[in-house]
Design an enzyme around this catalytic site. Sequence first.
Site, PDB file in Angstrom:
ATOM      1  N   TYR A  95      91.593   6.378  95.755  1.00 47.62           N
ATOM      2  CA  TYR A  95      91.339   6.995  97.060  1.00 47.62           C
ATOM      3  C   TYR A  95      92.239   6.388  98.145  1.00 47.62           C
ATOM      4  CZ  TYR A  95      88.319   8.359 101.046  1.00 47.62           C
ATOM      5  OH  TYR A  95      87.810   8.858 102.227  1.00 47.62           O
ATOM      6  N   LYS A 101      94.971   8.335 100.345  1.00 49.69           N
ATOM      7  CA  LYS A 101      94.815   8.397 101.807  1.00 49.69           C
ATOM      8  C   LYS A 101      96.013   7.756 102.511  1.00 49.69           C
ATOM      9  CE  LYS A 101      90.858  10.534 102.320  1.00 49.69           C
ATOM     10  NZ  LYS A 101      90.919  11.980 102.633  1.00 49.69           N
ATOM     11  N   SER A 121      92.071   7.776 105.762  1.00 50.33           N
ATOM     12  CA  SER A 121      90.942   6.844 105.748  1.00 50.33           C
ATOM     13  C   SER A 121      91.451   5.417 105.906  1.00 50.33           C
ATOM     14  CB  SER A 121      90.198   6.950 104.421  1.00 50.33           C
ATOM     15  OG  SER A 121      89.279   5.883 104.293  1.00 50.33           O
TER      16      SER A 121
HETATM   17  N1  LIG Z   1      82.520  10.365 105.941  1.00 49.64           N
HETATM   18  C1  LIG Z   1      83.328   9.365 106.260  1.00 49.64           C
HETATM   19  O1  LIG Z   1      82.908   8.375 106.912  1.00 49.64           O
HETATM   20  C2  LIG Z   1      84.769   9.412 105.862  1.00 49.64           C
HETATM   21  C3  LIG Z   1      85.581   8.293 106.149  1.00 49.64           C
HETATM   22  C4  LIG Z   1      86.946   8.351 105.859  1.00 49.64           C
HETATM   23  C5  LIG Z   1      87.471   9.510 105.306  1.00 49.64           C
HETATM   24  N2  LIG Z   1      86.657  10.574 104.995  1.00 49.64           N
HETATM   25  C6  LIG Z   1      87.274  11.773 104.425  1.00 49.64           C
HETATM   26  O2  LIG Z   1      86.826  12.898 105.148  1.00 49.64           O
HETATM   27  C7  LIG Z   1      86.889  14.060 104.327  1.00 49.64           C
HETATM   28  C8  LIG Z   1      85.563  14.803 104.398  1.00 49.64           C
HETATM   29  O3  LIG Z   1      84.569  13.970 103.829  1.00 49.64           O
HETATM   30  P1  LIG Z   1      83.015  14.130 104.155  1.00 49.64           P
HETATM   31  O4  LIG Z   1      82.516  12.769 104.457  1.00 49.64           O
HETATM   32  O5  LIG Z   1      82.804  15.222 105.133  1.00 49.64           O
HETATM   33  O6  LIG Z   1      82.470  14.511 102.702  1.00 49.64           O
HETATM   34  P2  LIG Z   1      81.620  15.790 102.192  1.00 49.64           P
HETATM   35  O7  LIG Z   1      81.386  15.544 100.759  1.00 49.64           O
HETATM   36  O8  LIG Z   1      80.458  16.017 103.079  1.00 49.64           O
HETATM   37  O9  LIG Z   1      82.633  17.012 102.383  1.00 49.64           O
HETATM   38  C9  LIG Z   1      83.781  17.163 101.620  1.00 49.64           C
HETATM   39  C10 LIG Z   1      83.892  18.617 101.213  1.00 49.64           C
HETATM   40  O10 LIG Z   1      85.134  18.804 100.505  1.00 49.64           O
HETATM   41  C11 LIG Z   1      84.895  19.736  99.464  1.00 49.64           C
HETATM   42  N3  LIG Z   1      85.906  19.573  98.416  1.00 49.64           N
HETATM   43  C12 LIG Z   1      86.036  18.521  97.565  1.00 49.64           C
HETATM   44  N4  LIG Z   1      87.039  18.747  96.710  1.00 49.64           N
HETATM   45  C13 LIG Z   1      87.576  19.952  97.032  1.00 49.64           C
HETATM   46  C14 LIG Z   1      88.659  20.695  96.539  1.00 49.64           C
HETATM   47  N5  LIG Z   1      89.381  20.258  95.488  1.00 49.64           N
HETATM   48  N6  LIG Z   1      88.980  21.866  97.131  1.00 49.64           N
HETATM   49  C15 LIG Z   1      88.260  22.320  98.188  1.00 49.64           C
HETATM   50  N7  LIG Z   1      87.185  21.657  98.680  1.00 49.64           N
HETATM   51  C16 LIG Z   1      86.862  20.489  98.117  1.00 49.64           C
HETATM   52  C17 LIG Z   1      83.505  19.396  98.974  1.00 49.64           C
HETATM   53  O11 LIG Z   1      82.923  20.502  98.276  1.00 49.64           O
HETATM   54  C18 LIG Z   1      82.776  19.056 100.259  1.00 49.64           C
HETATM   55  O12 LIG Z   1      82.066  20.159 100.800  1.00 49.64           O
HETATM   56  C19 LIG Z   1      87.246  13.568 102.930  1.00 49.64           C
HETATM   57  O13 LIG Z   1      88.639  13.728 102.716  1.00 49.64           O
HETATM   58  C20 LIG Z   1      86.903  12.095 102.992  1.00 49.64           C
HETATM   59  O14 LIG Z   1      87.641  11.352 102.057  1.00 49.64           O
HETATM   60  C21 LIG Z   1      85.326  10.549 105.259  1.00 49.64           C
END
Ligand SMILES: NC(=O)c1ccc[n+]([C@@H]2O[C@H](COP(=O)([O-])OP(=O)(O)OC[C@H]3O[C@@H](n4cnc5c(N)ncnc54)[C@H](O)[C@@H]3O)[C@@H](O)[C@H]2O)c1
Length: 300
Positions: free
Chosen positions: A165, A169, A152
Amino acid sequence: MAIRLDGQAALVTGAGRGLGRSFALDLARHGAKVVINDYGVGLDGRGGDPSVAEAVADEIRAMGGEAIGNAGNVASHEDAYRMVKAAMDTWGRLDIVISNAGFLRDRTIHNMAEDDWAAIIATHLTGAYNVMHHAWPVFRQQRYGRAVFTSSNAGYLGNFGQSNYGSAKAGLIGLMNVLKLEGDKYNVMVNCLGPGSFTRMTAALMPGDRAAQMSPDLVAPAVTYLCSPDCQDSGYIIEASGGAFGRVAIVENDRVQLSEPTADDVAEHWAAITDLEKARPMWSIRQTLEQHKAEKQQPR
Ligand SMILES: NC(=O)c1ccc[n+]([C@@H]2O[C@H](COP(=O)([O-])OP(=O)(O)OC[C@H]3O[C@@H](n4cnc5c(N)ncnc54)[C@H](O)[C@@H]3O)[C@@H](O)[C@H]2O)c1
């Protein structure tokens, strides 16, 4: 060029929702069989629901693909072993690992409780170590593997209130930098993704009318490419958001040699010391990326 992943097996963590779900579906569309891992937690990482992983596995099977649901916790070394074992027991191989599972516990540093720090590091950073540790012997034996860590910009650039976080990351960048070296002679490529998209994690931060424009489906093509045999680059940080793609890099400049330096000398030469005009991305502590690529092209 038509990217296909037929016959390949993938593990995507956090694939029950948001970005991970889009990555898994796109890999399946390109022919990969996928272990869909998701612990099914709430937005703060608490709770757990095994139906979340199974629902996406069902979606892939309904499309005519092959998938296994796995409700393990990436922060558990044993659960991560079982994710890799599921692919090996069912398909006898594992070609792709996408470490993506995660949640948020945002607090400014003085309010950051030990548990909020530890839980985020355990899932985002140790979770990636856990799956890679178990997948690595398979990659080495196959002499092939592709890994993508969802990083991220909160880590490699910085975002207020996300010290836990952002540290996790940014830690993934360090993990990638080392694994790209350890995987080099085994045709194992390890890259990081800096995504931006409308998911439940970011829904409160983006206006709802941006959901389609910022769909995770517009990020997935970068991941599918990075996970394909066509991708021959390792150690890259690729940004993907709303259908726009780019690259971020850590660069190094030429050092300024000072004789018998004092703090005053450093101050005097500060502009030259910090000048990035001629800086270049590195492959390792020893080589620039350019030197490494040139060396790889030499006949052995
Ligand atoms: N959405 C964004 O704009 C964004 C930006 C930068 C980074 N990210 C990263 O992308 C990744 C996905 O995020 P997202 O936005 O799709 O969120 P989201 O909440 O929609 O999906 C994340 C999924 O990870 C699962 N999860 C969490 N902890 C877990 C664990 N210990 N073991 C197994 N599964 C687990 C959750 O149940 C969830 O379904 C994350 O690592 C997040 O930090 C997202």
